[in-house]
Design a protein around this motif. Structure first.
Motif, PDB file in Angstrom:
ATOM      1  N   GLY A 326       0.819  -1.213   0.000  1.00 18.41           N
ATOM      2  CA  GLY A 326       0.000   0.000   0.000  1.00 18.41           C
ATOM      3  C   GLY A 326       0.846   1.254   0.000  1.00 18.41           C
ATOM      4  O   GLY A 326       0.475   2.267  -0.596  1.00 18.41           O
ATOM      5  N   GLU A 327       2.006   1.199   0.648  1.00 19.31           N
ATOM      6  CA  GLU A 327       2.901   2.358   0.717  1.00 19.31           C
ATOM      7  C   GLU A 327       3.682   2.537  -0.572  1.00 19.31           C
ATOM      8  O   GLU A 327       3.922   3.664  -1.018  1.00 19.31           O
ATOM      9  N   TYR A 328       4.097   1.413  -1.188  1.00 17.44           N
ATOM     10  CA  TYR A 328       4.876   1.461  -2.429  1.00 17.44           C
ATOM     11  C   TYR A 328       4.212   0.565  -3.485  1.00 17.44           C
ATOM     12  O   TYR A 328       4.729  -0.517  -3.799  1.00 17.44           O
ATOM     13  N   PRO A 329       3.093   0.980  -4.047  1.00 16.41           N
ATOM     14  CA  PRO A 329       2.387   0.094  -4.985  1.00 16.41           C
ATOM     15  C   PRO A 329       3.191  -0.244  -6.233  1.00 16.41           C
ATOM     16  O   PRO A 329       3.193  -1.388  -6.688  1.00 16.41           O
ATOM     17  N   GLY A 330       3.884   0.754  -6.798  1.00 21.12           N
ATOM     18  CA  GLY A 330       4.677   0.499  -7.994  1.00 21.12           C
ATOM     19  C   GLY A 330       5.859  -0.409  -7.707  1.00 21.12           C
ATOM     20  O   GLY A 330       6.129  -1.363  -8.450  1.00 21.12           O
ATOM     21  N   MET A 331       6.577  -0.135  -6.631  1.00 18.46           N
ATOM     22  CA  MET A 331       7.725  -0.963  -6.266  1.00 18.46           C
ATOM     23  C   MET A 331       7.286  -2.368  -5.864  1.00 18.46           C
ATOM     24  O   MET A 331       7.991  -3.343  -6.128  1.00 18.46           O
ATOM     25  N   ALA A 332       6.120  -2.480  -5.232  1.00 21.00           N
ATOM     26  CA  ALA A 332       5.609  -3.797  -4.860  1.00 21.00           C
ATOM     27  C   ALA A 332       5.290  -4.618  -6.106  1.00 21.00           C
ATOM     28  O   ALA A 332       5.515  -5.833  -6.139  1.00 21.00           O
ATOM     29  N   ALA A 333       4.790  -3.951  -7.153  1.00 18.89           N
ATOM     30  CA  ALA A 333       4.539  -4.650  -8.418  1.00 18.89           C
ATOM     31  C   ALA A 333       5.859  -5.139  -9.018  1.00 18.89           C
ATOM     32  O   ALA A 333       5.943  -6.258  -9.547  1.00 18.89           O
ATOM     33  N   ALA A 334       6.901  -4.315  -8.933  1.00 18.91           N
ATOM     34  CA  ALA A 334       8.222  -4.726  -9.419  1.00 18.91           C
ATOM     35  C   ALA A 334       8.747  -5.900  -8.602  1.00 18.91           C
ATOM     36  O   ALA A 334       9.347  -6.837  -9.150  1.00 18.91           O
ATOM     37  N   ALA A 335       8.531  -5.867  -7.284  1.00 18.12           N
ATOM     38  CA  ALA A 335       8.981  -6.963  -6.420  1.00 18.12           C
ATOM     39  C   ALA A 335       8.308  -8.274  -6.810  1.00 18.12           C
ATOM     40  O   ALA A 335       8.951  -9.339  -6.807  1.00 18.12           O
ATOM     41  N   ARG A 336       7.024  -8.220  -7.157  1.00 20.23           N
ATOM     42  CA  ARG A 336       6.326  -9.442  -7.560  1.00 20.23           C
ATOM     43  C   ARG A 336       6.926 -10.026  -8.838  1.00 20.23           C
ATOM     44  O   ARG A 336       6.975 -11.245  -9.013  1.00 20.23           O
ATOM     45  N   ASP A 337       7.396  -9.159  -9.726  1.00 25.63           N
ATOM     46  CA  ASP A 337       7.976  -9.636 -10.984  1.00 25.63           C
ATOM     47  C   ASP A 337       9.409 -10.135 -10.807  1.00 25.63           C
ATOM     48  O   ASP A 337       9.776 -11.205 -11.304  1.00 25.63           O
ATOM     49  N   TYR A 338      10.231  -9.349 -10.115  1.00 27.13           N
ATOM     50  CA  TYR A 338      11.662  -9.650 -10.054  1.00 27.13           C
ATOM     51  C   TYR A 338      12.025 -10.679  -8.988  1.00 27.13           C
ATOM     52  O   TYR A 338      12.884 -11.533  -9.214  1.00 27.13           O
ATOM     53  N   LEU A 339      11.413 -10.598  -7.829  1.00 25.48           N
ATOM     54  CA  LEU A 339      11.806 -11.494  -6.740  1.00 25.48           C
ATOM     55  C   LEU A 339      11.286 -12.908  -6.926  1.00 25.48           C
ATOM     56  O   LEU A 339      11.629 -13.801  -6.156  1.00 25.48           O
ATOM     57  N   ALA A 340      10.468 -13.118  -7.944  1.00 26.06           N
ATOM     58  CA  ALA A 340      10.018 -14.478  -8.255  1.00 26.06           C
ATOM     59  C   ALA A 340      11.083 -15.252  -9.034  1.00 26.06           C
ATOM     60  O   ALA A 340      10.957 -16.468  -9.205  1.00 26.06           O
ATOM     61  N   ILE A 341      12.139 -14.553  -9.492  1.00 26.81           N
ATOM     62  CA  ILE A 341      13.198 -15.202 -10.272  1.00 26.81           C
ATOM     63  C   ILE A 341      14.174 -15.882  -9.316  1.00 26.81           C
ATOM     64  O   ILE A 341      14.711 -15.239  -8.421  1.00 26.81           O
ATOM     65  N   PRO A 342      14.431 -17.181  -9.466  1.00 26.70           N
ATOM     66  CA  PRO A 342      15.416 -17.850  -8.594  1.00 26.70           C
ATOM     67  C   PRO A 342      16.840 -17.523  -9.022  1.00 26.70           C
ATOM     68  O   PRO A 342      17.104 -17.255 -10.199  1.00 26.70           O
ATOM     69  N   ALA A 343      17.752 -17.534  -8.073  1.00 29.15           N
ATOM     70  CA  ALA A 343      19.159 -17.257  -8.380  1.00 29.15           C
ATOM     71  C   ALA A 343      19.868 -18.469  -8.949  1.00 29.15           C
ATOM     72  O   ALA A 343      20.917 -18.347  -9.571  1.00 29.15           O
ATOM     73  N   SER A 344      19.327 -19.658  -8.738  1.00 30.33           N
ATOM     74  CA  SER A 344      19.921 -20.876  -9.277  1.00 30.33           C
ATOM     75  C   SER A 344      18.820 -21.859  -9.641  1.00 30.33           C
ATOM     76  O   SER A 344      17.668 -21.722  -9.211  1.00 30.33           O
ATOM     77  N   GLU A 345      19.192 -22.862 -10.430  1.00 29.98           N
ATOM     78  CA  GLU A 345      18.232 -23.856 -10.897  1.00 29.98           C
ATOM     79  C   GLU A 345      18.282 -25.140 -10.065  1.00 29.98           C
ATOM     80  O   GLU A 345      17.678 -26.145 -10.452  1.00 29.98           O
TER      81      GLU A 345
END
Length: 383
Positions: A326-345
């Motif tokens: 709620g405080e950072y709606p745009g950044m939270a949307a970015a977090a949903r996209d980027y932080l879903a990527i794993p660093a390794s397989e």
């Protein structure tokens, strides 16, 4: 038109565990560590009257481990020698070709079983004994590989966080530099080992250049509220590269996540209701005709990193963004996209590895969709 989030090969994320594997294998190759295939050939050659002398210390330890494990009689002899000398009878585990850190475990077992190995080889003609120089060499290599093993285990967790990829690259560079220059714990490192580490540095630089050209890694790092851009500014403080990276990330986030700001929407609706041409309306329009409030993206970038007391919980970073969306709606949307990527397989490959348990001799006619569902259910149930 917003910029596309992912752009083919330019946004390709390489598995950190695989990169570590390639770096260490280059180091081991330049140390003449040999391969499992060479060890198998050497074991076939080992007969009464034949011995091996052209193997490095790592190669001979691998041959010894494989040679003992191949024969029930030699395994029994090992146990007997250990029992006579009141020593643990754990076998030295020989390594496998697909996992570099199995070489580290083999060396670790060998150093822990140094007395057992020496006493066993004293009674053999086929395998030459290990000299003090050989053991010293193995200890130094163990010191080097121990650091890489820690990083490998860290990036092989079930949920390796992409936001830690940049710090891992920075730490890996410092580690390789210390080894190559003989700093700290590596002050007494053999020159040949340092030269081998230099080959590993070449492999590192290749993959670092790929990481450095991809905004995804840096964006994920910035999405950690404890860090934001401070680490990039500190590591790249010799030039203006750090600030340029952060400005590029900020611009890209504005282009992709330029969602309307709730505060700005309220101000706009208030202004639209003041279209009357009286004194009161003109006064209020003058007071409210200010610049729109900062977007949540700028607000996030312009505030200092936060201090979090406890970050040991599972997925704490994703949970933090869930709490502050709620405080950072745009950044939270970015977090949903980027932080879903794993660093390794590693986690994905671990799921695939369970297929050998699902598809057995009595279940070899399962359909592909059935196998897929069984593997996913098994993985979800396990965790």
């Amino acid at each position: 038109m917003p910029a596309p989030l992912y752009r083919g090969l330019d946004s390709y994320i390489r598995c950190l565990a695989h990169i570590l594997n390639l770096i260490v294998k280059d180091i081991l190759r330049n140390l003449g560590s040999g391969t499992m295939e060479q060890a198998q050939v050497a074991c076939e050659f080992l007969q009464p009257g034949n011995s091996i002398t052209d193997q490095s210390a790592i190669g001979r330890l691998r041959v010894l481990a494989l040679w003992i494990n191949r024969s029930p009689q030699r395994r029994q002899k090992w146990k007997h020698i250990c029992k006579l000398n009141n020593l643990p009878d754990k076998f030295v585990a020989y390594d496998v070709a697909t996992r570099w850190n199995s070489t580290f475990r083999m060396i670790d077992d060998g150093l822990k079983s140094r007395q057992q190995v020496n006493k066993f080889l004293d009674l053999q003609e086929e395998l030459p004994p290990f000299t003090l120089q050989d053991w010293s060499w193995l200890e130094q290599i163990h010191t080097v590989l121990h650091k890489f093993n820690e990083l490998t285990l860290f990036v092989s967790k079930r949920d390796p966080q992409i936001s830690l990829a940049v710090p891992i690259y920075y730490e890996l560079h410092e580690l390789l530099e210390d080894m190559r220059e003989g700093n700290g714990d590596f002050a007494n490192l053999n020159q040949n080992i340092r030269a081998a580490v230099n080959e590993g540095m070449k492999k590192y630089e290749k993959y670092y250049s790929f990481m450095d050209d991809c905004d995804t890694y840096y964006t994920a790092l910035v999405l950690d509220p404890r860090v934001k851009g401070e680490l990039v500014l500190r590591e790249l403080q010799d030039d203006n590269a750090g600030r340029m990276i952060l400005e590029t990330i900020r611009t890209n986030l504005h282009q992709v996540y330029a969602a309307s700001n709730p505060e700005h929407d309220v101000a706009a609706s208030q202004l639209s209701s003041l279209e009357q041409n009286d004194v009161e309306s003109r006064m209020l329009r003058k007071l409210q005709a200010r610049d729109p409030p900062l977007s949540d993206i700028d607000k996030y970038f312009d505030t200092s990193p936060i201090s979090v007391a406890d970050t040991t919980g599972k997925n704490w970073l994703c949970n933090w963004w869930k709490m502050h969306k709620g405080e950072y709606p745009g950044m939270a949307a970015a977090a949903r996209d980027y932080l879903a990527i794993p660093a390794s397989e590693v986690a994905v490959e671990r799921v695939f590895s369970t297929a050998r348990d699902v598809l057995g001799i009595r279940r070899y006619s399962l359909k592909g969709e059935t196998i897929r569902m069984l593997m996913l259910i098994r993985d979800g149930y396990k965790w």
